[in-house]
Design a protein around this motif. Structure first.
Motif, short mmCIF file in Angstrom:
data_model
loop_
_atom_site.label_atom_id
_atom_site.label_comp_id
_atom_site.label_asym_id
_atom_site.label_seq_id
_atom_site.Cartn_x
_atom_site.Cartn_y
_atom_site.Cartn_z
N LYS A 216 58.98 0.77 39.44
CA LYS A 216 58.86 -0.59 39.43
C LYS A 216 58.99 -1.00 40.90
O LYS A 216 60.13 -0.66 41.33
N ILE A 217 58.25 -2.11 41.53
CA ILE A 217 58.68 -2.57 42.90
C ILE A 217 59.64 -3.60 42.34
O ILE A 217 59.46 -4.68 41.56
N LEU A 218 61.00 -3.44 43.01
CA LEU A 218 61.82 -4.66 42.65
C LEU A 218 61.94 -5.70 43.62
O LEU A 218 62.18 -6.81 43.36
N ALA A 219 61.34 -5.58 44.94
CA ALA A 219 61.22 -6.52 46.09
C ALA A 219 60.36 -6.11 47.23
O ALA A 219 60.07 -4.83 47.47
N GLU A 220 59.63 -7.00 47.71
CA GLU A 220 59.13 -6.74 48.99
C GLU A 220 58.60 -7.57 49.89
O GLU A 220 58.67 -8.80 49.74
N ASP A 221 58.88 -7.35 51.11
CA ASP A 221 58.75 -8.28 52.09
C ASP A 221 59.16 -7.63 53.60
O ASP A 221 59.33 -6.47 53.62
N GLU A 222 59.07 -8.30 54.65
CA GLU A 222 59.70 -7.98 55.92
C GLU A 222 61.06 -7.74 55.90
O GLU A 222 62.05 -8.28 55.40
N PRO A 223 61.46 -6.60 56.46
CA PRO A 223 63.04 -6.14 56.46
C PRO A 223 63.90 -7.26 56.57
O PRO A 223 64.95 -7.51 55.76
N ARG A 224 63.75 -7.96 57.83
CA ARG A 224 64.63 -9.14 57.99
C ARG A 224 64.66 -10.17 57.01
O ARG A 224 65.79 -10.93 56.48
N ALA A 225 63.53 -10.47 56.24
CA ALA A 225 63.39 -11.65 55.35
C ALA A 225 64.14 -11.20 54.18
O ALA A 225 64.81 -11.87 53.24
N LEU A 226 63.91 -9.78 54.00
CA LEU A 226 64.51 -9.33 52.67
C LEU A 226 66.26 -9.49 52.95
O LEU A 226 66.73 -9.65 51.65
N ILE A 227 66.46 -9.05 53.93
CA ILE A 227 68.10 -9.10 54.41
C ILE A 227 68.68 -10.41 54.06
O ILE A 227 69.53 -10.77 53.24
N ASN A 228 67.79 -11.30 54.61
CA ASN A 228 68.28 -12.84 54.55
C ASN A 228 68.34 -13.32 53.17
O ASN A 228 68.80 -14.28 52.70
N ALA A 229 67.16 -12.93 52.04
CA ALA A 229 67.07 -13.48 50.81
C ALA A 229 68.33 -12.86 49.85
O ALA A 229 68.52 -13.44 48.92
N TYR A 230 68.92 -12.11 50.33
CA TYR A 230 70.14 -11.55 49.25
C TYR A 230 71.42 -12.23 50.08
O TYR A 230 71.95 -11.20 51.07
N PRO A 231 72.35 -12.96 49.97
CA PRO A 231 73.46 -13.34 50.45
C PRO A 231 74.45 -12.14 50.48
O PRO A 231 74.65 -11.45 49.52
N GLY A 232 75.33 -12.13 51.52
CA GLY A 232 76.13 -10.93 51.86
C GLY A 232 75.64 -9.78 52.50
O GLY A 232 76.40 -8.96 52.87
N SER A 233 74.18 -9.58 52.58
CA SER A 233 73.40 -8.55 52.95
C SER A 233 73.54 -8.51 54.35
O SER A 233 72.96 -9.56 55.01
N LYS A 234 74.07 -7.48 54.90
CA LYS A 234 74.06 -7.31 56.77
C LYS A 234 72.88 -6.69 56.99
O LYS A 234 72.54 -6.55 58.45
N ASN A 235 72.25 -5.84 56.11
CA ASN A 235 71.25 -4.84 56.59
C ASN A 235 70.44 -4.39 55.32
O ASN A 235 70.78 -4.83 54.03
N LEU A 236 69.27 -3.64 55.55
CA LEU A 236 68.37 -3.31 54.36
C LEU A 236 69.37 -2.49 53.57
O LEU A 236 68.81 -2.23 52.41
N GLU A 237 70.21 -1.41 54.03
CA GLU A 237 70.75 -0.56 53.12
C GLU A 237 71.77 -1.58 51.95
O GLU A 237 71.78 -1.28 50.82
N ASP A 238 72.28 -2.67 52.40
CA ASP A 238 73.00 -3.59 51.41
C ASP A 238 71.81 -4.12 50.38
O ASP A 238 72.36 -4.10 49.30
N VAL A 239 71.05 -4.47 50.83
CA VAL A 239 69.60 -4.86 49.90
C VAL A 239 69.36 -3.87 48.76
O VAL A 239 69.21 -4.06 47.78
N PHE A 240 69.36 -2.70 49.36
CA PHE A 240 68.79 -1.63 48.74
C PHE A 240 69.77 -1.20 47.35
O PHE A 240 69.40 -1.01 46.30
#
Length: 250
Positions: A216-240
């Protein structure tokens, strides 16, 4: 970059007969022309299954795939002329030289003669393989095999290029060369769909990413937008890790 989708995936599902659960569970995607789209997920998330369906390697259980306005299920031969595929597993003949492999794959795409050999020479030069082109592939390092594998998938100038973990298991130098050449290819107009679990690479390489887990798709966006969407995330690995959790996927 055009906003027109070149790939439209609608409620795509894959249920293998031997599996208890679907590998892909009704995913929908709209991939725009000229973008570098990353399909990211842990082992067993459904990345390779999805890419394999988009390439026409096997049919979906349900759902539809449109590539460049053509229905893949109805006109697979027409779609396959538009796409290039670089699989995760090295798809080369080990007893042939690098150049012989590329001539073989070029002939499969209908290329021949001087135009084919000129194209092979140009790509060998771009990927730092000219001096080793006449050695057997079995003698190549992992990075060299990856680079030849890449050339084999792009000789025919595909409109859409599918890459399944194209830099897995290679040294930093090979990874950098592969990524830089792919960026050049994209700048020349090729749409790239790329799977990986290498988050730092994806963050800097992809224009947009989709994170998939358990089909299933959990999230989709530009990398920086995804990082900004999840508080405390510094990079895409944190979001992942936030979305797919930290449980080991062996």
């Amino acid at each position: 970059m055009s906003n027109e989708p070149i790939i439209i995936v609608d409620h795509l599902t894959k249920q293998f007969k031997t599996a208890a659960e679907p590998s892909v569970r009704g995913i929908s995607l709209a991939i725009r022309q000229h973008e570098i789209f990353g399909l990211l997920g842990p082992n067993g998330a459904g990345k390779t299954t999805t890419i394999s369906m988009l390439c026409g390697l096997f049919p979906p259980t349900s759902g539809s795939i449109i590539i460049n306005g053509i229905n893949l299920q109805q006109h697979s031969d027409a779609v396959k002329q538009l796409i290039g595929v670089v699989p995760q597993d090295i798809a080369l003949y080990p007893t042939l030289t690098g150049r012989e492999n590329l001539v073989f794959f070029g002939h499969m795409y209908g290329l021949k003669g001087k135009p084919l050999h000129d194209k092979i020479d140009a790509w060998l030069e771009k990927l730092g393989l000219s001096a080793k082109a006449n050695r057997k592939v079995m003698e190549y390092s992992g990075g060299m095999k990856r680079r030849i594998n890449l050339i084999a998938g792009i000789l025919h100038n595909p409109k859409v290029l599918f890459l399944d973990e194209p830099t897995v298991g290679v040294d930093v130098q090979s990874r950098n060369v592969i990524i830089e050449r792919l960026k050049e290819l994209n700048a020349e107009g090729t749409t790239i769909i790329y799977t990986s679990h290498h988050m730092e690479e994806a963050e800097h390489f992809c224009t947009r990413v989709s994170i998939i887990d358990r089909g299933k798709i959990l999230a989709e966006d530009e990398p920086r937008a995804l990082i900004n969407a999840y508080p405390g995330s510094k990079n895409l690995e944190d979001v992942f890790l936030h979305l797919t959790k930290r449980k080991l996927r062996d």
